[in-house]
Design a protein around this motif. Structure first.
Motif, PDB file in Angstrom:
ATOM      1  N   VAL A  25      49.944  38.614  34.652  1.00 42.61           N
ATOM      2  CA  VAL A  25      49.837  38.485  33.361  1.00 42.61           C
ATOM      3  C   VAL A  25      51.250  38.412  32.651  1.00 42.61           C
ATOM      4  N   TYR A  26      51.215  37.500  31.896  1.00 41.18           N
ATOM      5  CA  TYR A  26      52.536  36.879  31.603  1.00 41.18           C
ATOM      6  C   TYR A  26      52.569  37.442  29.785  1.00 41.18           C
ATOM      7  N   SER A  27      53.754  37.913  29.485  1.00 43.06           N
ATOM      8  CA  SER A  27      53.735  38.584  28.204  1.00 43.06           C
ATOM      9  C   SER A  27      54.191  37.452  27.008  1.00 43.06           C
ATOM     10  N   LYS A  28      54.639  36.231  27.686  1.00 41.96           N
ATOM     11  CA  LYS A  28      55.455  35.109  27.053  1.00 41.96           C
ATOM     12  C   LYS A  28      54.701  33.694  27.563  1.00 41.96           C
ATOM     13  N   ALA A  29      54.865  32.952  26.458  1.00 42.59           N
ATOM     14  CA  ALA A  29      54.136  31.472  26.714  1.00 42.59           C
ATOM     15  C   ALA A  29      54.620  31.064  28.086  1.00 42.59           C
ATOM     16  N   ILE A  30      54.037  30.406  28.808  1.00 43.53           N
ATOM     17  CA  ILE A  30      54.291  29.738  30.126  1.00 43.53           C
ATOM     18  C   ILE A  30      53.866  28.148  29.934  1.00 43.53           C
ATOM     19  N   ALA A  35      43.198  46.088  21.479  1.00 36.07           N
ATOM     20  CA  ALA A  35      41.902  46.630  22.362  1.00 36.07           C
ATOM     21  C   ALA A  35      41.469  45.665  23.362  1.00 36.07           C
ATOM     22  N   ASP A  36      41.179  44.337  22.693  1.00 41.45           N
ATOM     23  CA  ASP A  36      40.710  43.280  23.535  1.00 41.45           C
ATOM     24  C   ASP A  36      41.647  42.805  24.585  1.00 41.45           C
ATOM     25  N   LEU A  37      42.843  42.612  24.238  1.00 40.12           N
ATOM     26  CA  LEU A  37      44.018  42.186  25.331  1.00 40.12           C
ATOM     27  C   LEU A  37      44.268  43.295  26.239  1.00 40.12           C
ATOM     28  N   ASP A  38      44.078  44.585  26.038  1.00 39.05           N
ATOM     29  CA  ASP A  38      44.171  45.677  27.146  1.00 39.05           C
ATOM     30  C   ASP A  38      42.951  45.488  28.171  1.00 39.05           C
ATOM     31  N   LYS A  39      41.650  45.067  27.554  1.00 37.46           N
ATOM     32  CA  LYS A  39      40.692  45.106  28.532  1.00 37.46           C
ATOM     33  C   LYS A  39      40.728  44.113  29.280  1.00 37.46           C
ATOM     34  N   LEU A  40      41.099  42.689  28.689  1.00 35.16           N
ATOM     35  CA  LEU A  40      41.228  41.498  29.439  1.00 35.16           C
ATOM     36  C   LEU A  40      42.356  41.550  30.358  1.00 35.16           C
ATOM     37  N   ARG A  41      43.597  42.300  29.994  1.00 38.04           N
ATOM     38  CA  ARG A  41      44.586  42.422  30.924  1.00 38.04           C
ATOM     39  C   ARG A  41      44.238  43.207  32.075  1.00 38.04           C
ATOM     40  N   GLU A  42      43.594  44.261  32.143  1.00 39.43           N
ATOM     41  CA  GLU A  42      42.816  45.008  33.009  1.00 39.43           C
ATOM     42  C   GLU A  42      42.024  44.128  33.903  1.00 39.43           C
ATOM     43  N   VAL A  65      42.234  40.765  34.438  1.00 41.23           N
ATOM     44  CA  VAL A  65      42.957  40.053  35.101  1.00 41.23           C
ATOM     45  C   VAL A  65      44.000  40.348  36.395  1.00 41.23           C
ATOM     46  N   GLU A  66      44.442  41.732  35.980  1.00 38.71           N
ATOM     47  CA  GLU A  66      45.118  42.360  36.943  1.00 38.71           C
ATOM     48  C   GLU A  66      44.270  42.954  38.149  1.00 38.71           C
ATOM     49  N   SER A  67      42.973  42.832  37.905  1.00 40.34           N
ATOM     50  CA  SER A  67      42.241  43.376  39.144  1.00 40.34           C
ATOM     51  C   SER A  67      41.513  42.096  39.810  1.00 40.34           C
ATOM     52  N   THR A  68      41.985  40.906  39.571  1.00 37.76           N
ATOM     53  CA  THR A  68      41.249  39.539  39.757  1.00 37.76           C
ATOM     54  C   THR A  68      42.158  38.685  40.305  1.00 37.76           C
ATOM     55  N   PRO A  69      42.148  38.383  41.598  1.00 39.42           N
ATOM     56  CA  PRO A  69      42.872  37.450  42.214  1.00 39.42           C
ATOM     57  C   PRO A  69      42.638  35.969  41.870  1.00 39.42           C
ATOM     58  N   PHE A 117      31.993  33.848  32.970  1.00 41.95           N
ATOM     59  CA  PHE A 117      32.960  32.967  33.176  1.00 41.95           C
ATOM     60  C   PHE A 117      33.767  33.121  34.455  1.00 41.95           C
ATOM     61  N   PHE A 118      34.359  34.494  34.664  1.00 36.13           N
ATOM     62  CA  PHE A 118      34.923  34.811  35.815  1.00 36.13           C
ATOM     63  C   PHE A 118      34.108  34.875  37.048  1.00 36.13           C
ATOM     64  N   THR A 119      33.089  35.271  36.985  1.00 38.25           N
ATOM     65  CA  THR A 119      32.223  35.169  38.131  1.00 38.25           C
ATOM     66  C   THR A 119      32.068  33.704  38.593  1.00 38.25           C
ATOM     67  N   LYS A 120      31.647  32.943  37.399  1.00 33.55           N
ATOM     68  CA  LYS A 120      31.264  31.378  37.908  1.00 33.55           C
ATOM     69  C   LYS A 120      32.499  30.637  38.359  1.00 33.55           C
TER      70      LYS A 120
END
Length: 214
Positions: A112-117, A142-149, A151-155, A191-194
């Motif tokens: 998870v990157y906090s700045k543009a890449i 709130a949406d960013l927190d959930k999405l961050r979680e 991503v952080e659990s998904t290689p 989307f993640f699953t697929k």
């Protein structure tokens, strides 16, 4: 005297026999209780195993359905180039979902990157089968927190801001992109699953570590 002794002896034998009868009855009851408890435990274990197997089957079926069903509202690009270049690329979509890209990928091992890449490095990550979650300043915390979680659990996934994208929340894979309403949108899971190491991946199994980080 003999009769009295005989009577006492007979009474003692009767008491002893009665005690033995009660002990045998108690042992039978204990065996029945033990067997009944064992059967109940085995039955519970069997039911639990059956439930777990059924739940696993349901999960597998749900995963298979998610992989085979189209993602509603998804956009697709075909015939994307894959040349390695060391310059800025003018991509026809934003965020980019493929095309020429930098020779080095962006680390995408649940990063998870906090700045543009650099987009050219992120596209290389997509080539390796990563899903890229992007957001603008209009996205809700709130949406960013959930999405961050997520991503952080998904290689094979990464997340970063893209301020000039058209919508607050977008998901991208190689050749694939969808806008989602919020983190609870069912298309996030689909989307993640697929597409995490999905069939669209040009280089499945390629590294998501050892690239560059912010």
């Amino acid at each position: 005297m003999a009769n009295a002794k005989q009577q006492n002896s007979a009474a003692r034998r009767a008491k002893l026999e009665e005690a033995r009868r009660k002990e045998r009855a108690r042992e039978r009851r204990n065996r029945i209780i033990t067997i009944t408890a064992s059967v109940a435990v085995v039955g519970a274990l069997a039911a639990g195993a059956a439930y777990l197997m059924s739940a696993a089957d349901d999960k597998d079926k749900a995963g298979a359905q998610a992989k085979s069903s189209p993602v509603t509202g998804e956009r697709t690009w075909d015939k994307l180039t894959q040349n390695h270049v060391e310059k800025k690329v003018d991509y026809p979509m934003n965020p980019p979902v493929g095309g020429d890209h930098n020779p080095v990928w962006m680390n995408c091992d649940a990063d998870v990157y906090s700045k543009a890449i650099p987009k050219e490095n992120a596209v290389h990550s997509l080539e390796h089968g990563a899903v890229w979650v992007t957001y603008s300043s209009k996205a809700k915390k709130a949406d960013l927190d959930k999405l961050r979680e997520r991503v952080e659990s998904t290689p094979y996934s990464l997340m970063s801001p893209v301020e000039d994208q058209a919508e607050p929340l977008m998901l991208s894979a190689w050749g694939k992109q969808v806008t989602v309403k919020d983190s609870a949108d069912s298309r996030v899971e689909q989307f993640f699953t697929k597409y995490v190491q999905g069939p669209q991946t040009p280089e499945p199994g390629a590294a998501c570590t050892g690239g560059i980080a912010q």
